[in-house]
Design an enzyme around this catalytic site. Structure first.
Site, PDB file in Angstrom:
ATOM      1  N   ASP A 177      -0.881  48.530 -20.685  1.00  0.00           N
ATOM      2  CA  ASP A 177      -2.029  49.480 -20.100  1.00  0.00           C
ATOM      3  C   ASP A 177      -1.417  50.987 -20.607  1.00  0.00           C
ATOM      4  OD1 ASP A 177      -3.950  50.581 -18.845  1.00  0.00           O
ATOM      5  OD2 ASP A 177      -3.604  49.353 -16.789  1.00  0.00           O
ATOM      6  N   GLU A 192      -8.183  54.122  -9.651  1.00  0.00           N
ATOM      7  CA  GLU A 192      -6.830  54.059  -9.751  1.00  0.00           C
ATOM      8  C   GLU A 192      -6.243  54.323  -8.205  1.00  0.00           C
ATOM      9  OE1 GLU A 192      -4.864  53.967 -13.439  1.00  0.00           O
ATOM     10  OE2 GLU A 192      -6.759  53.831 -14.358  1.00  0.00           O
TER      11      GLU A 192
END
Length: 599
Positions: free
Chosen positions: A285, A490
């Site tokens: 990621d 997030e």
């Protein structure tokens, strides 16, 4: 000497083997490197043999850049790659998580939680097909989707990226993979990457594994569970992705029982690659290597060593690629990272590139530009909105339903933070990384849609926060009040209290005291619904984060279509109950998992 790898008719494995045998170490580690477009130049790509470029969320050629502008930029990068000694093309990756959402003028679909409410795998597959076309039109080859997290806690800031708390629903919705990549033929080997053609994009099942199960829903947190439960609850959707030929898998920032996924050899290599037979590549990621140690970015050499040796094949660097390549090279030279590990990673990356056809067709197919944001695509998004709406209340008296609304009413009030705000309707991961407010792209707000659908004689009064004078009028047939969450992504979305923001409950209460009221909740997850607010209002519809097509909402509230959506998550009464999931710890929810009224 004949170059097998340049022969489109040669078998993929023969091409991989031939090309790998010709590559230098620098060319190999370049292929394992993915860098951000803002630091990528055609010369950097050419000189460092970079394998992939991406746009971070909201990173674009310039403001309001259209698909054609993106294609120009990506083709320029590609030309740099084609000028290298071996001419290995790049693949360009983008966060197309609900349509090609970084690009102005595209079709933006509901976020995953809304799609989970539809329970419609075929619809999700079609959304994948449309997203693939719009991504390909921009020149990109690779979408970082689907997120197949099973979200167990609405406090998690990525809850809306999950289709459901229920593993079986998430498994069903992995049909997005086939939509994006195309349908593999009968007998296609499970775990082997597949791409149908130039109208499809590489998919990425993410975030491997357990990202939706962290303690207290903390983003990038720790999932504490046995291996059996990890496999049963969180890993199961990956099996469905592998059987559809998913080309890549993205590792999770989170940990499993205290072990960071990015450095977990057991899960990435022994389980995903060896046991499950995954033959595509595993990607890290964004800046995941910088997040392994505190302070951020420290101990970089060790981070490269532990992630690559754990089984990460392509590293989303994204900025410090010169330092990354230098340290990486040194780790190979000292023998701390073996040539066998490098060759395994590069073999996987090349396999995906050959499967994707980028050697034959490296540049953008400009004939696709006409379909971006076209009417059929927007109609599909509108249908997805319609099917995702969940009706939680319809009338104070069950015998006297409040909905559908009368589109010939003489005068109606429209109010609330979310009634005329396309950015709020789309949520995070839209045009910018975090999402933002206002007319961020082309689309239809709830207010636009109401004005389109009511009779020409109907007076629509719109006030964000209605004044006392407006509320004291006695001639409104009804009010539509749209409230909900502002955009977030997030960790910025982690929320331990889950109250309706912007004083939403107070505004609803104020209006509902004076006027019969439909509340539309625009949100990425269940929020606290105060009993005193619920009692006052006449009807409540959850619209999730519907995207650009507000007409999907008016289609249903005015009765042209019925309500079909059912809750993809258990709706809690108070945050003290969390986590609350059907069949596990589901005592006394406000609305049970699967709830949804119909006309």
């Amino acid at each position: 000497m004949e170059c097998i790898y340049k022969d489109p008719n040669a078998p993929v494995e023969a091409r991989v083997k031939d090309l790998l045998s010709r590559m230098t170490l620098l060319e190999k580690i370049g292929q394992m490197t993915q860098i951000e477009r803002s630091v990528a130049t055609p010369s950097a790509i050419k000189d460092r043999f970079i394998g992939s470029v991406l746009s971070g969320g909201g990173s674009k050629p310039f403001d309001n850049a259209k698909s054609a502008d993106w294609a120009d930029m990506i083709d320029d990068f590609q030309k740099g790659a084609l000028e290298t000694r071996l001419g290995i093309p790049i693949i360009y990756g983008t966060d197309a998580v609900h349509g090609n959402n970084n690009v102005y003028g595209t079709t933006i679909f509901p976020h995953n939680i809304g799609l989970g409410a539809t329970r419609d795998a075929d619809l999700v597959k079609k959304i994948g097909e449309v997203t693939a076309l719009e991504v390909r039109a921009s020149g990109a080859h690779y979408a970082f989707a689907p997120c197949v997290a099973v979200s167990k806690d609405p406090r998690w800031g990525r809850c809306y990226e999950s289709y459901s708390e229920n593993t079986e629903i998430v498994r069903k919705m992995t049909s997005l993979v086939t939509g994006l990549q195309g349908q593999p033929p009968e007998g296609h080997p499970k775990g082997y990457p597949f791409l149908a053609g130039r109208k499809n994009v590489l998919a990425s099942a993410k975030h491997f594994v357990g990202d939706g199960g962290t303690q207290n829903g903390v983003n990038e947190g720790n999932t504490i569970t046995s291996y059996d439960d990890l496999e049963r609850i969180h890993m199961a959707p990956y099996l469905d992705c592998l059987s559809q030929g998913v080309c890549t898998v993205m590792a999770s920032y989170s940990s499993w029982n205290g072990r960071k996924l990015h450095t977990d050899y057991f899960l990435l290599t022994e389980v995903l690659k060896n046991k499950l037979g995954f033959k595509g590549f595993v990607i890290s990621d964004w800046e995941a290597l910088d997040r392994l140690y505190a302070p951020h970015g420290s101990n970089y050499r060790q981070s490269i060593l532990s992630t690559v040796n754990a089984g990460i094949d392509m590293v989303m660097v994204p900025f410090r690629y010169e330092l990354f390549l230098e340290e990486f090279l040194s780790l190979v030279e000292t023998g701390e990272i073996s040539m066998a590990r490098i060759d395994d990673a590069v073999e996987r990356i090349l396999r995906v590139k050959f499967v994707a056809g980028v050697f034959e067709y490296p540049l953008t197919d400009r004939s696709l530009l006409d379909v971006v944001g076209c009417k059929p695509h927007r109609e599909l998004a509108r249908k997805a909105v319609r099917k995702s709406l969940v009706l939680l209340k319809n009338g104070k008296d069950p015998k006297r339903p409040f909905l559908p609304l009368d589109n010939k009413a003489k005068r109606i009030l429209v109010a609330g933070t979310h009634a005329d705000n396309l950015g709020y309707q789309c949520g995070g991961w839209t045009i910018t990384w975090e999402g933002t407010t206002g007319r961020i792209t082309e689309g239809t707000t709830i207010l636009d849609a109401i004005k389109e659908v009511v009779d020409e004689k109907t007076e629509v009064v719109y006030e964000l926060n209605p004044s006392p004078e407006t509320l004291s009028r006695e001639d409104f047939a009804f009010a539509v009040v749209a409230v909900g969450e502002g955009p977030y992504v997030e960790s910025g979305g982690d929320d331990p209290v889950l109250k309706i923001p912007f004083n939403g409950s107070e505004l609803v209460s104020l209006v509902a005291d004076r006027i019969p009221t439909l509340v539309i909740l625009v949100s990425g997850r269940p929020l606290v619904l105060e009993p005193w607010v619920l009692e006052k209002i006449d009807a409540l519809v959850v619209a999730w984060l519907p995207g650009t097509e507000g007409r999907g909402i008016t289609d249903v509230i005015f009765g042209d279509y019925g309500f079909e959506g059912r809750l993809p998550m258990t709706w809690f009464r108070s945050v003290d109950q969390l986590p609350i999931n059907a069949g596990e710890n589901s005592s006394d929810p406000l609305f049970p998992f699967g709830f949804g009224l119909t006309y």
